[in-house]
Design a protein around this motif. Structure first.
Motif, PDB file in Angstrom:
ATOM      1  N   HIS A  94       0.828  -1.202   0.000  1.00 34.69           N
ATOM      2  CA  HIS A  94       0.000   0.000   0.000  1.00 34.69           C
ATOM      3  C   HIS A  94       0.868   1.260   0.000  1.00 34.69           C
ATOM      4  O   HIS A  94       0.557   2.235  -0.689  1.00 34.69           O
ATOM      5  CB  HIS A  94      -0.953   0.002   1.203  1.00 34.69           C
ATOM      6  N   HIS A  95       1.962   1.245   0.757  1.00 32.99           N
ATOM      7  CA  HIS A  95       2.870   2.405   0.739  1.00 32.99           C
ATOM      8  C   HIS A  95       3.354   2.674  -0.701  1.00 32.99           C
ATOM      9  O   HIS A  95       3.390   3.827  -1.143  1.00 32.99           O
ATOM     10  CB  HIS A  95       4.091   2.139   1.634  1.00 32.99           C
ATOM     11  N   ALA A  96       3.736   1.605  -1.416  1.00 38.38           N
ATOM     12  CA  ALA A  96       4.219   1.779  -2.791  1.00 38.38           C
ATOM     13  C   ALA A  96       3.108   2.337  -3.680  1.00 38.38           C
ATOM     14  O   ALA A  96       3.342   3.227  -4.513  1.00 38.38           O
ATOM     15  CB  ALA A  96       4.729   0.443  -3.339  1.00 38.38           C
ATOM     16  N   ARG A  97       1.885   1.825  -3.508  1.00 35.41           N
ATOM     17  CA  ARG A  97       0.755   2.330  -4.307  1.00 35.41           C
ATOM     18  C   ARG A  97       0.530   3.812  -4.042  1.00 35.41           C
ATOM     19  O   ARG A  97       0.273   4.590  -4.953  1.00 35.41           O
ATOM     20  CB  ARG A  97      -0.521   1.543  -3.946  1.00 35.41           C
ATOM     21  N   VAL A  98       0.618   4.194  -2.757  1.00 28.01           N
ATOM     22  CA  VAL A  98       0.408   5.601  -2.393  1.00 28.01           C
ATOM     23  C   VAL A  98       1.484   6.476  -3.041  1.00 28.01           C
ATOM     24  O   VAL A  98       1.192   7.540  -3.609  1.00 28.01           O
ATOM     25  CB  VAL A  98       0.426   5.761  -0.851  1.00 28.01           C
ATOM     26  N   ALA A  99       2.738   6.001  -2.983  1.00 26.63           N
ATOM     27  CA  ALA A  99       3.841   6.797  -3.553  1.00 26.63           C
ATOM     28  C   ALA A  99       3.638   6.976  -5.058  1.00 26.63           C
ATOM     29  O   ALA A  99       3.852   8.075  -5.590  1.00 26.63           O
ATOM     30  CB  ALA A  99       5.173   6.115  -3.256  1.00 26.63           C
ATOM     31  N   LEU A 100       3.231   5.918  -5.741  1.00 26.78           N
ATOM     32  CA  LEU A 100       3.023   6.030  -7.184  1.00 26.78           C
ATOM     33  C   LEU A 100       1.861   6.972  -7.503  1.00 26.78           C
ATOM     34  O   LEU A 100       1.959   7.811  -8.402  1.00 26.78           O
ATOM     35  CB  LEU A 100       2.744   4.646  -7.789  1.00 26.78           C
ATOM     36  N   ALA A 101       0.775   6.839  -6.752  1.00 28.52           N
ATOM     37  CA  ALA A 101      -0.394   7.699  -6.998  1.00 28.52           C
ATOM     38  C   ALA A 101      -0.032   9.166  -6.778  1.00 28.52           C
ATOM     39  O   ALA A 101      -0.393  10.037  -7.580  1.00 28.52           O
ATOM     40  CB  ALA A 101      -1.550   7.285  -6.083  1.00 28.52           C
ATOM     41  N   ALA A 102       0.723   9.445  -5.721  1.00 23.99           N
ATOM     42  CA  ALA A 102       1.082  10.834  -5.422  1.00 23.99           C
ATOM     43  C   ALA A 102       2.048  11.397  -6.454  1.00 23.99           C
ATOM     44  O   ALA A 102       2.120  12.607  -6.650  1.00 23.99           O
ATOM     45  CB  ALA A 102       1.691  10.930  -4.020  1.00 23.99           C
ATOM     46  N   ALA A 103       2.791  10.501  -7.126  1.00 31.09           N
ATOM     47  CA  ALA A 103       3.715  10.953  -8.170  1.00 31.09           C
ATOM     48  C   ALA A 103       3.024  11.015  -9.533  1.00 31.09           C
ATOM     49  O   ALA A 103       3.677  11.246 -10.550  1.00 31.09           O
ATOM     50  CB  ALA A 103       4.926  10.024  -8.224  1.00 31.09           C
ATOM     51  N   GLY A 104       1.709  10.786  -9.560  1.00 28.02           N
ATOM     52  CA  GLY A 104       0.940  10.958 -10.793  1.00 28.02           C
ATOM     53  C   GLY A 104       0.932   9.741 -11.701  1.00 28.02           C
ATOM     54  O   GLY A 104       0.716   9.881 -12.909  1.00 28.02           O
ATOM     55  N   HIS A 105       1.143   8.546 -11.143  1.00 20.47           N
ATOM     56  CA  HIS A 105       1.143   7.335 -11.958  1.00 20.47           C
ATOM     57  C   HIS A 105      -0.111   6.517 -11.686  1.00 20.47           C
ATOM     58  O   HIS A 105      -0.432   6.239 -10.525  1.00 20.47           O
ATOM     59  CB  HIS A 105       2.370   6.475 -11.657  1.00 20.47           C
ATOM     60  N   ALA A 106      -0.796   6.134 -12.772  1.00 16.92           N
ATOM     61  CA  ALA A 106      -1.903   5.178 -12.635  1.00 16.92           C
ATOM     62  C   ALA A 106      -1.288   3.783 -12.644  1.00 16.92           C
ATOM     63  O   ALA A 106      -0.322   3.531 -13.377  1.00 16.92           O
ATOM     64  CB  ALA A 106      -2.865   5.321 -13.797  1.00 16.92           C
ATOM     65  N   ALA A 130      -5.933  13.938  -1.517  1.00 14.59           N
ATOM     66  CA  ALA A 130      -5.863  12.800  -0.573  1.00 14.59           C
ATOM     67  C   ALA A 130      -4.612  11.967  -0.833  1.00 14.59           C
ATOM     68  O   ALA A 130      -3.944  11.510   0.111  1.00 14.59           O
ATOM     69  CB  ALA A 130      -7.115  11.937  -0.712  1.00 14.59           C
ATOM     70  N   ASP A 131      -4.255  11.766  -2.120  1.00 15.05           N
ATOM     71  CA  ASP A 131      -3.016  11.025  -2.439  1.00 15.05           C
ATOM     72  C   ASP A 131      -1.821  11.743  -1.815  1.00 15.05           C
ATOM     73  O   ASP A 131      -0.934  11.112  -1.225  1.00 15.05           O
ATOM     74  CB  ASP A 131      -2.777  10.964  -3.961  1.00 15.05           C
ATOM     75  N   ALA A 132      -1.793  13.078  -1.989  1.00 18.93           N
ATOM     76  CA  ALA A 132      -0.659  13.861  -1.476  1.00 18.93           C
ATOM     77  C   ALA A 132      -0.601  13.773   0.050  1.00 18.93           C
ATOM     78  O   ALA A 132       0.484  13.635   0.635  1.00 18.93           O
ATOM     79  CB  ALA A 132      -0.783  15.311  -1.929  1.00 18.93           C
ATOM     80  N   ALA A 133      -1.770  13.816   0.698  1.00 17.23           N
ATOM     81  CA  ALA A 133      -1.800  13.786   2.172  1.00 17.23           C
ATOM     82  C   ALA A 133      -1.290  12.441   2.692  1.00 17.23           C
ATOM     83  O   ALA A 133      -0.528  12.379   3.664  1.00 17.23           O
ATOM     84  CB  ALA A 133      -3.216  14.053   2.669  1.00 17.23           C
ATOM     85  N   LEU A 134      -1.696  11.344   2.019  1.00 17.51           N
ATOM     86  CA  LEU A 134      -1.234  10.023   2.469  1.00 17.51           C
ATOM     87  C   LEU A 134       0.269   9.874   2.245  1.00 17.51           C
ATOM     88  O   LEU A 134       0.992   9.352   3.106  1.00 17.51           O
ATOM     89  CB  LEU A 134      -1.980   8.904   1.730  1.00 17.51           C
TER      90      LEU A 134
END
Ligand SMILES: Cc1cc2nc3c(=O)[nH]c(=O)nc-3n(C[C@H](O)[C@H](O)[C@H](O)COP(=O)(O)O)c2cc1C
Length: 352
Positions: free
Chosen positions: A94-106, A135-139
């Motif tokens: 989940h941490h990796a998913r959050v990092a990718l989402a916050a960096a703008g990757h689907a 929310a992505d950025a906050a996580l």
């Protein structure tokens, strides 16, 4: 009025338009590869049982990040079924998913893709770009701030609105959250204390605990005494991570009277459920940190069979308990010290 024209490609299959060299699938473009590596590094900050960090990441080939369990780090006595190992790996996922989402990757995630290879836990494939949400950025911002805080929390209760958000965050990951009611607190308290007592009576457990709480100098895993607290009267005791040693943190003035104790639970009790529970744990902890809460997982009442049966009873049979989490308002502004993490070079492998 003047207009400027940029040349347009003509839809004529016979016209070859010079372009930058095509990168053949499945080779990932450099920025994607960097983002995958960055996500794996962010995942090193995930919580794990005894800070074992029991995972490995493979970057590539192509836009794919692969998560594998590192079974050399399995706590065979404390966690005979591998439940806590998979919860830990799910938190890293989940941490990796959050990092990718916050960096703008689907990204698309496939969990446990190969029944013949149970250590292959997940593949994350970057499929394109997407706009990160607030929310992505906050996580993502909560990842480096989150720490297990074993000190007592104060009397002020967790706001009901925050609890609603926490439950939604867990349910969005396919797991459920039960807030232990006041009338169930004695049960949780007794089960946790008795489970800890039974474990400490087992020399094999004591040896495993000692191994992971007394790492050699310079070691980058395990739980250092610096993040442990002394045993003290409180609503539910926390695991003694400094048996016979000197804990580095004072327990503090509170008794956890305002804390919420929440049980992550689900319908079944297998590898897929534990991985999902880990993703839900990460979502819960990061959401809590984003809302100013302090957090601490608590797994003693889940480790042995008989306390887990009693915890199932506490859940009134609605599901299988995976982990307890203590959430509360921290008593001071000083966070607990960060605990070390493994060298990324030992955890992340880049494949071509
Ligand atoms: C599955 C799981 C079980 C855990 N069980 C406990 C526990 O029983 N008691 C405790 O104090 N911390 C527990 N932790 C917290 C870990 O010790 C902690 O995540 C690890 O030491 C890394 O520290 P950090 O969370 O501050 O980054 C658990 C964490 C996970 C993921």
């Amino acid at each position: 009025m003047t207009t400027s024209h940029t040349p347009r490609a003509v839809a004529d299959p016979t016209v070859r338009i010079p372009t930058t060299p095509t990168i053949e699938a499945p080779t990932a473009q450099a920025p994607t590869r960097q983002a995958l590596g960055a996500a794996a590094r962010a995942a090193l900050r995930a919580p794990s049982v005894f800070n074992t960090q029991p995972w490995r990441w493979l970057v590539g080939p192509g836009p794919v990040l692969t998560l594998r369990a590192d079974t050399n780090r399995h706590l065979v006595t404390t966690d005979p079924d591998g439940r806590l190992l998979l919860i830990s790996c799910g938190a890293a996922l989940h941490h990796a998913r959050v990092a990718l989402a916050a960096a703008g990757h689907a990204a698309e995630v496939v969990r446990l893709p190969d029944p013949t290879d149970p250590d292959l836990l997940a593949t994350i494939t970057v499929t394109g770009r997407r706009d990160p949400t607030p929310a992505d950025a906050a996580l993502a911002a909560a990842i480096p701030r989150r720490r297990t805080d074993r000190r007592a929390f104060g009397d002020e209760p967790v706001p009901a609105d925050t609890l609603r958000r926490l439950r939604a965050a867990v349910e969005a990951q396919g797991t459920s959250l039960h807030e232990v009611r006041i009338d169930q607190m004695p049960m949780l308290s007794v089960v946790t204390a008795e489970a800890a007592r039974a474990e400490l009576a087992d020399p094999a457990y004591r040896a495993e605990l000692a191994r992971w709480t007394n790492r050699p100098p310079g070691s980058r895993d395990g739980v250092p005494a610096a993040s442990a607290v002394p045993q003290a009267p409180r609503r539910v005791q926390v695991r003694d991570h400094a048996v016979g040693g000197t804990p580095g943190l004072p327990v503090g003035a509170g008794f956890d009277l305002g804390a919420t104790y929440a049980v992550l639970f689900g319908r079944a009790d297998g590898a897929r459920d534990w991985l999902a529970a880990g993703e839900a744990l990460s979502a819960l902890l990061l959401t809590a940190v984003a809302h100013g809460l302090a957090t601490a997982p608590l797994s003693d009442p889940i480790e042995l069979d008989w306390p887990r049966r009693l915890m199932r009873d506490l859940l009134a049979g609605v599901g299988e308990p995976y982990l307890v989490v203590r959430l509360g308002i921290p008593l001071g502004d000083e966070p607990p010290p960060p605990v070390p993490r493994r060298d990324p070079a030992d955890v992340i492998e880049y494949l071509t």
